[in-house]
Design an enzyme around this catalytic site. Structure first.
Site, PDB file in Angstrom:
ATOM      1  N   HIS A 280     -64.842  -8.802 -90.740  1.00 25.13           N
ATOM      2  CA  HIS A 280     -64.232 -10.104 -91.019  1.00 25.13           C
ATOM      3  C   HIS A 280     -65.343 -11.104 -91.281  1.00 25.13           C
ATOM      4  CE1 HIS A 280     -60.228  -8.751 -89.974  1.00 25.13           C
ATOM      5  NE2 HIS A 280     -60.758  -8.150 -88.923  1.00 25.13           N
TER       6      HIS A 280
ATOM      7  N   PRO B 208     -55.689  -8.596 -98.679  1.00 23.77           N
ATOM      8  CA  PRO B 208     -55.139  -9.751 -99.386  1.00 23.77           C
ATOM      9  C   PRO B 208     -56.022 -10.986 -99.323  1.00 23.77           C
ATOM     10  CG  PRO B 208     -53.911  -9.298 -97.363  1.00 23.77           C
ATOM     11  CD  PRO B 208     -54.791  -8.131 -97.598  1.00 23.77           C
ATOM     12  N   ASN B 209     -56.114 -11.658-100.473  1.00 24.51           N
ATOM     13  CA  ASN B 209     -56.790 -12.946-100.643  1.00 24.51           C
ATOM     14  C   ASN B 209     -58.308 -12.867-100.651  1.00 24.51           C
ATOM     15  OD1 ASN B 209     -54.363 -14.564-100.730  1.00 24.51           O
ATOM     16  ND2 ASN B 209     -54.160 -14.181 -98.544  1.00 24.51           N
TER      17      ASN B 209
ATOM     18  N   GLU C 103     -64.423  -2.158 -89.290  1.00 27.19           N
ATOM     19  CA  GLU C 103     -63.610  -3.315 -89.693  1.00 27.19           C
ATOM     20  C   GLU C 103     -64.503  -4.546 -89.763  1.00 27.19           C
ATOM     21  OE1 GLU C 103     -59.535  -3.987 -88.124  1.00 27.19           O
ATOM     22  OE2 GLU C 103     -60.402  -5.845 -87.324  1.00 27.19           O
TER      23      GLU C 103
ATOM     24  N   ASN D 110     -61.903  -4.689 -94.731  1.00 29.98           N
ATOM     25  CA  ASN D 110     -61.510  -6.031 -94.308  1.00 29.98           C
ATOM     26  C   ASN D 110     -60.027  -6.150 -94.644  1.00 29.98           C
ATOM     27  OD1 ASN D 110     -60.955  -8.738 -93.963  1.00 29.98           O
ATOM     28  ND2 ASN D 110     -62.902  -9.433 -94.803  1.00 29.98           N
TER      29      ASN D 110
ATOM     30  N   ARG E 286     -60.598 -20.118-101.802  1.00 33.34           N
ATOM     31  CA  ARG E 286     -59.798 -20.407-100.606  1.00 33.34           C
ATOM     32  C   ARG E 286     -60.667 -20.895 -99.450  1.00 33.34           C
ATOM     33  NH1 ARG E 286     -59.032 -14.870 -97.276  1.00 33.34           N
ATOM     34  NH2 ARG E 286     -57.662 -16.228 -96.069  1.00 33.34           N
TER      35      ARG E 286
ATOM     36  N   ALA F 241     -55.216 -10.573 -93.565  1.00 33.68           N
ATOM     37  CA  ALA F 241     -54.153 -10.905 -92.606  1.00 33.68           C
ATOM     38  C   ALA F 241     -53.433  -9.666 -92.082  1.00 33.68           C
ATOM     39  CB  ALA F 241     -53.141 -11.852 -93.255  1.00 33.68           C
TER      40      ALA F 241
ATOM     41  N   ARG G  69     -60.843 -18.847 -84.128  1.00 38.40           N
ATOM     42  CA  ARG G  69     -59.803 -19.420 -84.990  1.00 38.40           C
ATOM     43  C   ARG G  69     -58.450 -19.386 -84.285  1.00 38.40           C
ATOM     44  NH1 ARG G  69     -60.175 -17.049 -90.842  1.00 38.40           N
ATOM     45  NH2 ARG G  69     -58.836 -18.887 -91.209  1.00 38.40           N
TER      46      ARG G  69
END
Length: 417
Positions: free
Chosen positions: A370, A279-280, A368, A344, A287, A347, A377
């Site tokens: 990111h 997502p996103n 994986e 990736n 973003r 969330a 973060r």
């Protein structure tokens, strides 16, 4: 490319295709129905009920007249009834290239049968209404169209590819010029999102430099290669679901000749890799630029496409904002010959045990990735429930993390056989 106008009956996918095409072409997207609703301050159904269909049709013409003056490099989706008026057909031709997304009545009915917001379908037999209206509008649709694309049983990648190929000026589509005689078979590699490689070069060419085509025609993303012949004419296309390219008898893995091979060279096996973005990720460049950078999603796709060509790998890229769709794609990888997965999860990384279980069921190398440094973060981002199902986790390396993940898989793929 200029303006592209999408026409077709309700349910043919105009709005969805327009959104994806606008993103792909980096052009603004306009929907005439949305413009009318915004100007009138009410829905199309309310306009039909309060003002009548004739009033609505006049509004459609007024919108087109306005777009004729203002639209520049836009993807425009128009209402299903717009082409019925001859003056609208003339206006659309003046605005840009008109593409008719054609679908069978059965397909259209299945797509819209549960949509109560379609005024014309509020009747006792909506399926027959669709069939009747489609037959009445057939001549108008075809007269308006510069290009007709049949959309039944096609995924977005195929539809977008046909639109781009069909609306591109003929002078910008050189025919087959490279053959075995020159020591190079012409093969252009296209990801599912649609990027081209110029023969003999290791980067996706821009639209202006596109040479020929190689499409991944099936939904699961199978390679269709074009091979130059000695005469420099013709092509061989392999589109069966079981095939990734040309198969030697008895071989079980994908094989194709690349643009760098001569006639006497042995074909090279293509590694089949899958990149999944959650997502996103499609909102890269939009973003949180301070976190994810200013490069957009198309830039990432270009980067992956170049990497695939350089590594002699077929890299299929999939993106979804929906957990179930991601799980379905992971499961499909078990059957379609995928030899490595880069994911990736966005969330979903921090709470989707369902995606974690799907990854655990596939025994190919998995990495994986990111873009940001998740350890610097928010605290909830420090935990990944999906990473334990992968062979490696890469974070904080920006978009280059995808390239590192592909390298890791190509090196470690043999350990998973």
């Amino acid at each position: 490319m200029g303006n592209v106008i999408l026409i077709g009956f309700m349910g043919c996918g105009k709005s969805s295709v327009a959104v994806k095409l606008s993103y792909r072409l980096k052009q603004a997207m306009t929907d005439t129905d949305s413009l009318i609703e915004k100007r009138q301050g009410k829905t199309i159904a309310e306009i039909f009920a309060q003002d009548g269909e004739d009033a609505f049709r006049k509004m459609e013409t007024e919108v087109l007249m306005g777009l004729k003056e203002t639209a520049k490099n836009q993807v425009i989706s128009v209402g299903g009834g717009v082409p019925v008026r001859e003056e609208n057909r003339i206006l659309m031709k003046e605005i840009g290239k008109v593409v008719y997304l054609r679908a069978k009545p059965e397909t259209l009915y299945e797509r819209v049968k549960d949509d109560t917001g379609r005024p014309l379908l509020q009747c006792s037999d909506p399926q027959e209404k669709i069939r009747t209206l489609l037959e009445e509008r057939k001549e108008a649709y075809e007269a308006a169209a510069d290009l007709i694309v049949d959309v039944d049983d096609k995924n977005f990648g195929q539809i977008l590819y046909e639109i781009e190929r069909g609306t591109r000026q003929a002078s910008r589509i050189p025919r087959l010029e490279y053959g075995f005689k020159e020591g190079a078979a012409r093969a252009a590699f296209e990801t599912k999102e649609g990027y081209f490689a110029k023969p003999g070069e290791e980067y996706p060419a821009s639209e202006r430099e596109s040479y020929g085509h190689a499409g991944f025609g099936k939904q699961e993303g199978y390679l269709r290669s074009t091979f130059g012949r000695r005469e420099g004419l013709g092509y061989q296309g392999y589109r069966k679901e079981a095939a990734f390219g040309r198969r030697e008898e008895g071989q079980q893995r994908p094989v194709a000749r690349t643009a760098l091979q001569g006639a006497g060279d042995k074909p090279q096996y293509l590694k089949k890799l899958l990149v999944i973005n959650g997502p996103n990720l499609n909102f890269l460049g939009i973003r949180e630029k301070e976190v994810y950078g200013t490069q957009d999603y198309k830039y990432l796709l270009d980067l992956i496409a170049r990497k695939g060509i350089a590594c002699r790998a077929f890299v299929d890229v999939f993106q979804s904002n929906h957990e179930g769709a991601i799980i379905d794609r992971i499961q499909a990888a078990y059957f379609d010959g995928t030899e490595g997965i880069v994911i990736n999860p966005g969330a979903y990384t921090h709470y989707s045990y369902a995606i974690r279980d799907a990854l655990a069921s596939i025994t190919v190398p998995k990495v994986e990735v990111h873009i940001s440094n998740i350890m610097e973060r928010e605290e909830f981002r420090h935990v990944s429930v999906t990473a334990p199902a992968c062979d490696k986790q890469i974070y904080g390396h920006g978009l280059d993390g995808y390239l590192e993940a592909i390298d890791f898989i190509l090196v470690n793929e043999k350990n998973h056989k």
